[in-house]
Design a protein around this motif. Structure first.
Motif, PDB file in Angstrom:
ATOM      1  N   PHE A 259     -29.210   8.543  37.191  1.00  8.19           N
ATOM      2  CA  PHE A 259     -28.463   9.750  37.513  1.00  8.19           C
ATOM      3  C   PHE A 259     -27.308   9.992  36.538  1.00  8.19           C
ATOM      4  CE2 PHE A 259     -30.467   8.706  41.570  1.00  8.19           C
ATOM      5  CZ  PHE A 259     -30.953   9.941  41.957  1.00  8.19           C
ATOM      6  N   MET A 262     -26.246  13.485  35.459  1.00  8.75           N
ATOM      7  CA  MET A 262     -25.518  14.293  36.428  1.00  8.75           C
ATOM      8  C   MET A 262     -24.004  14.182  36.257  1.00  8.75           C
ATOM      9  SD  MET A 262     -27.873  15.820  38.152  1.00  8.75           S
ATOM     10  CE  MET A 262     -27.132  16.377  39.673  1.00  8.75           C
ATOM     11  N   LYS A 263     -23.559  13.230  35.437  1.00 10.46           N
ATOM     12  CA  LYS A 263     -22.128  13.128  35.139  1.00 10.46           C
ATOM     13  C   LYS A 263     -21.661  14.248  34.218  1.00 10.46           C
ATOM     14  CE  LYS A 263     -22.148   8.079  35.614  1.00 10.46           C
ATOM     15  NZ  LYS A 263     -21.958   6.773  34.918  1.00 10.46           N
ATOM     16  N   PRO A 265     -20.951  17.905  33.686  1.00 15.91           N
ATOM     17  CA  PRO A 265     -20.729  18.997  34.642  1.00 15.91           C
ATOM     18  C   PRO A 265     -21.761  20.117  34.554  1.00 15.91           C
ATOM     19  CG  PRO A 265     -18.652  18.321  33.672  1.00 15.91           C
ATOM     20  CD  PRO A 265     -19.724  17.579  32.932  1.00 15.91           C
ATOM     21  N   SER A 268     -25.015  18.986  36.265  1.00 19.03           N
ATOM     22  CA  SER A 268     -24.917  18.897  37.725  1.00 19.03           C
ATOM     23  C   SER A 268     -24.876  20.283  38.365  1.00 19.03           C
ATOM     24  CB  SER A 268     -23.688  18.081  38.136  1.00 19.03           C
ATOM     25  OG  SER A 268     -22.502  18.670  37.651  1.00 19.03           O
ATOM     26  N   ALA A 271     -28.306  21.711  38.209  1.00 20.00           N
ATOM     27  CA  ALA A 271     -29.188  21.045  39.169  1.00 20.00           C
ATOM     28  C   ALA A 271     -29.048  21.654  40.561  1.00 20.00           C
ATOM     29  CB  ALA A 271     -28.893  19.551  39.215  1.00 20.00           C
ATOM     30  N   ILE A 272     -27.814  21.900  40.984  1.00 20.63           N
ATOM     31  CA  ILE A 272     -27.580  22.506  42.301  1.00 20.63           C
ATOM     32  C   ILE A 272     -28.182  23.908  42.347  1.00 20.63           C
ATOM     33  CG2 ILE A 272     -25.808  23.351  43.882  1.00 20.63           C
ATOM     34  CD1 ILE A 272     -24.004  21.070  42.816  1.00 20.63           C
ATOM     35  N   ALA A 382     -29.634  22.807  31.131  1.00 20.15           N
ATOM     36  CA  ALA A 382     -29.289  21.413  31.407  1.00 20.15           C
ATOM     37  C   ALA A 382     -29.783  20.495  30.294  1.00 20.15           C
ATOM     38  CB  ALA A 382     -29.883  20.982  32.748  1.00 20.15           C
ATOM     39  N   ILE A 397     -35.196  14.422  38.094  1.00 20.41           N
ATOM     40  CA  ILE A 397     -34.145  14.833  39.035  1.00 20.41           C
ATOM     41  C   ILE A 397     -34.325  16.284  39.447  1.00 20.41           C
ATOM     42  CG2 ILE A 397     -31.671  15.265  39.291  1.00 20.41           C
ATOM     43  CD1 ILE A 397     -31.215  12.843  37.424  1.00 20.41           C
ATOM     44  N   ASN A 459     -20.019  27.756  36.074  1.00 16.43           N
ATOM     45  CA  ASN A 459     -20.687  27.018  34.997  1.00 16.43           C
ATOM     46  C   ASN A 459     -20.555  27.753  33.672  1.00 16.43           C
ATOM     47  OD1 ASN A 459     -22.219  25.103  33.674  1.00 16.43           O
ATOM     48  ND2 ASN A 459     -24.129  25.583  34.712  1.00 16.43           N
TER      49      ASN A 459
END
Length: 474
Positions: A259, A262-263, A265, A268, A271-272, A382, A397, A459
Motif C-alpha cells: 500500500f 497510497m502514501k 496524496p 490516494s 483511489a477514493i 495515479a 489496489i 486533488n
C-alpha cells in the motif's frame, strides 16, 4: 518502453485478449440481476439468497484482485492469463448446466476468480507495453470495458432470459472465451517484474473475512426480522480483521499487496474517486431495473434496455476522454465528468414523481457520460504520479477497490430497498415503498457524487500547487 515507440501488433492483441476476458467476466457480474425473480421460483430459494449470485461474484472478484499484485510480479503474465481463461470456461460450463442453486453459485464463484485475475492483468499489459504518451487512450479503452460491461449486463441478461433462457447467458459467451484463450496464449509474452517473497495466505484470509463481514452486515440490515446484534457483529469482526490484516501485511515476512503508493496524496485521492465512481455505476445499474419493474411495471427486457443507450454512450466516451487526457491532461475530463455526474444524480434524486422509462433512460445516459469522462483518467493520473515499479500494486489496489465498491453498492442499495419493501402489507404498498426506497438510494448516490466532485477539485488544486499535473497539461 521508449516514448517514441509504437504499440506493436502483438501488444495490441495481448491487450485485446485480456480486455475480452475482462469484458465477458464483468458482463456476467450484473447480467443475472434481471433473472432473480425467475431463479427464485425455479430453485425455490428466497430473493435475499438469490442475490448472492451477484454479491458473491463481486466479493470473490475483489478478494482475487488482492492477489494479483503478487501474482503479476511472481509469474509470467501468460501463465496468469491461461489460469484465468481456464477458470472462466470451467465456471461458465458449470453455470450453464447447473441443476440447482448451489452448483450455479459455485460456477459463478469460479468465474469471479477469473475476472479478478483478468482485470488488473489487462491494465498491467497496457502499462508495460504502451508508451506513456499513449497511455490515456489505451486506459480509456480498457476502462470502457469495465464501465460498459456491468451496465450492459442487465440488457444482455434480460434479452437472453426473455427470448431464450437464462442458461443462454452463459452459452453465448463461451465461444468468446475460447477465442480469447487462443489469442492470449499466442500473443502474451511478458516477463514478471520479479519478487522473492512468498505468498501470504494469512493476509489473504484476513482480508477475505474483512470484505465478507462488511458485505454481510449490509445484507443483514435489509433482512426482515434481523436483530441489531446480527447486523453490528459483522462490522465489529470486519474492523478487527482489517486491523490484523494491515499489521500482518505490513510487518510480516511476506506481503500480499503493497500500500506504499497510497502514501502519495494524488494516488490516494484518485483511489477514493475511482472506488466511489464504481459504487455509483454498479449501484444504480442494480437499482434502476428493479425500480422500473416494480414501480413502472415494465418487463425484464425493457428494464434492461433502459440501461442500453447509457452503456453505449459511456463506452464511446471512455476512449475519447483518454485522448483528451493524452492531449490536455487528466483534470479537464475528470472535473467536467464530475460536474455532469453530480447534475445527473441530482435529477435522479428528484425523479420519483415524474419518472418514466424514457426519462430514466435519458438520466442514466447523462450519468454514464459523466462517469466515463472521469473514470479511466483517475487511474491514469495515479499511475502518472507513481513510479513504474508500483504499477502492479496500483492496478491491484484500484481494481480491488472498485470491485468491492460494486459489491458494497449492490448490498447497501438492495438493503435500503428491502427495508422499505418489508414495511409493505399489500401489492400497492410494495410499489409505493419501492418508490421510497429508490428515492433514498438515488439521494445517497447524489451525496456521494457531490463528495467525490469536491475531492477531485482538491486533488486538482493539490497537484497544481505541487506541479504534479499528469499528461501534457501545463
Amino acid at each position: 518502453m521508449n516514448e517514441n515507440e509504437q504499440v506493436s501488433t502483438q501488444s495490441k492483441l495481448a491487450i485485446l485478449a485480456t480486455a475480452l476476458l475482462s469484458f465477458v467476466g464483468v458482463l456476467l457480474e450484473t447480467s443475472m440481476n434481471v433473472t432473480f425473480p425467475e431463479l427464485a421460483k425455479i430453485f425455490n430459494v428466497p430473493l435475499d439468497t438469490i442475490q448472492w449470485i451477484t454479491t458473491g461474484y463481486l466479493l470473490l472478484t475483489t478478494i482475487t484482485m488482492s492477489t494479483t499484485a503478487f501474482l503479476l510480479k511472481k509469474f509470467p503474465i501468460k501463465k496468469v492469463f491461461m489460469s484465468a481463461a481456464l477458470l472462466f470456461i470451467i465456471g461458465d460450463f458449470l453455470s450453464m448446466i447447473a441443476p440447482n442453486f448451489a452448483i450455479l453459485l459455485i460456477g459463478r464463484l469460479i468465474q469471479a476468480g477469473a475476472t479478478g485475475l483478468s482485470m488488473p492483468m489487462m491494465y498491467q499489459v497496457i502499462f508495460i507495453t504502451v508508451p506513456r504518451r499513449k497511455t490515456g487512450t489505451y486506459v480509456g479503452i480498457a476502462s470502457m470495458v469495465i464501465s460498459l460491461a456491468p451496465a450492459l449486463g442487465p440488457t444482455y441478461g434480460g434479452a437472453m432470459s426473455s427470448l431464450l433462457s437464462w442458461r443462454f447467458i452463459f452459452v453465448a459467451v463461451l465461444p468468446i472465451a475460447l477465442v480469447t484463450f487462443w489469442i492470449g496464449i499466442k500473443n502474451i509474452n511478458i516477463n514478471p517484474l520479479g519478487i522473492k517473497k512468498h505468498f501470504d495466505f494469512l493476509a489473504l484470509a484476513l482480508m477475505s473475512i474483512t470484505f465478507f463481514s462488511f458485505v454481510w452486515a449490509a445484507n443483514r440490515f435489509g433482512t426482515k426480522g434481523a436483530s441489531l446484534i446480527s447486523c453490528i457483529a459483522p462490522i465489529i469482526i470486519g474492523l478487527i480483521t482489517l486491523g490484523l490484516f494491515l499489521r500482518v501485511n505490513n510487518h510480516g515476512v511476506s506481503q500480499l499487496i503493497s500500500f506504499s503508493p497510497m502514501k502519495i496524496p494524488a494516488v490516494s485521492m484518485d483511489a477514493i474517486t475511482y472506488m466511489l465512481l464504481m459504487f455509483i455505476n454498479i449501484g444504480i445499474s442494480f437499482v434502476i431495473p428493479i425500480y422500473a419493474e416494480s414501480v413502472l411495471h415494465v418487463t425484464p427486457l425493457t428494464a434492461g434496455l433502459i440501461l442500453l443507450p447509457g452503456s453505449i454512450v459511456g463506452g464511446i466516451t471512455s476512449p475519447i476522454s483518454g485522448m483528451v487526457y493524452d492531449r490536455w491532461g487528466a483534470f479537464k475530463p475528470i472535473l467536467t465528468g464530475m460536474l455532469v455526474l453530480t447534475f445527473a444524480t441530482f435529477l435522479f434524486s428528484i425523479s420519483s414523481s415524474w419518472a418514466t422509462p424514457v426519462k430514466l433512460t435519458i438520466l442514466f445516459t447523462l450519468l454514464r457520460l459523466g462517469i466515463n469522462m472521469a473514470f479511466s483518467n483517475t487511474i491514469s493520473n495515479a499511475q502518472a504520479n507513481a513510479p513504474l515499479k508500483a504499477s502492479a500494486d496500483i492496478n491491484s489496489i484500484f481494481n480491488m477497490l472498485q470491485q468491492y465498491a460494486g459489491s458494497l453498492g449492490t448490498s447497501i442499495l438492495a438493503s435500503i430497498l428491502a427495508i422499505h419493501q418489508n414495511q409493505a402489507h399489500s401489492a400497492g404498498e410494495i410499489v409505493h415503498q419501492t418508490m421510497l426506497g429508490g428515492h433514498v438510494d438515488y439521494t445517497i448516490l447524489f451525496v456521494i457524487a457531490v463528495g467525490i466532485t469536491i475531492l477531485a477539485f482538491i486533488n486538482w488544486h493539490f497537484q497544481t500547487r505541487k506541479g504534479e499535473l499528469s499528461g501534457n497539461q501545463e
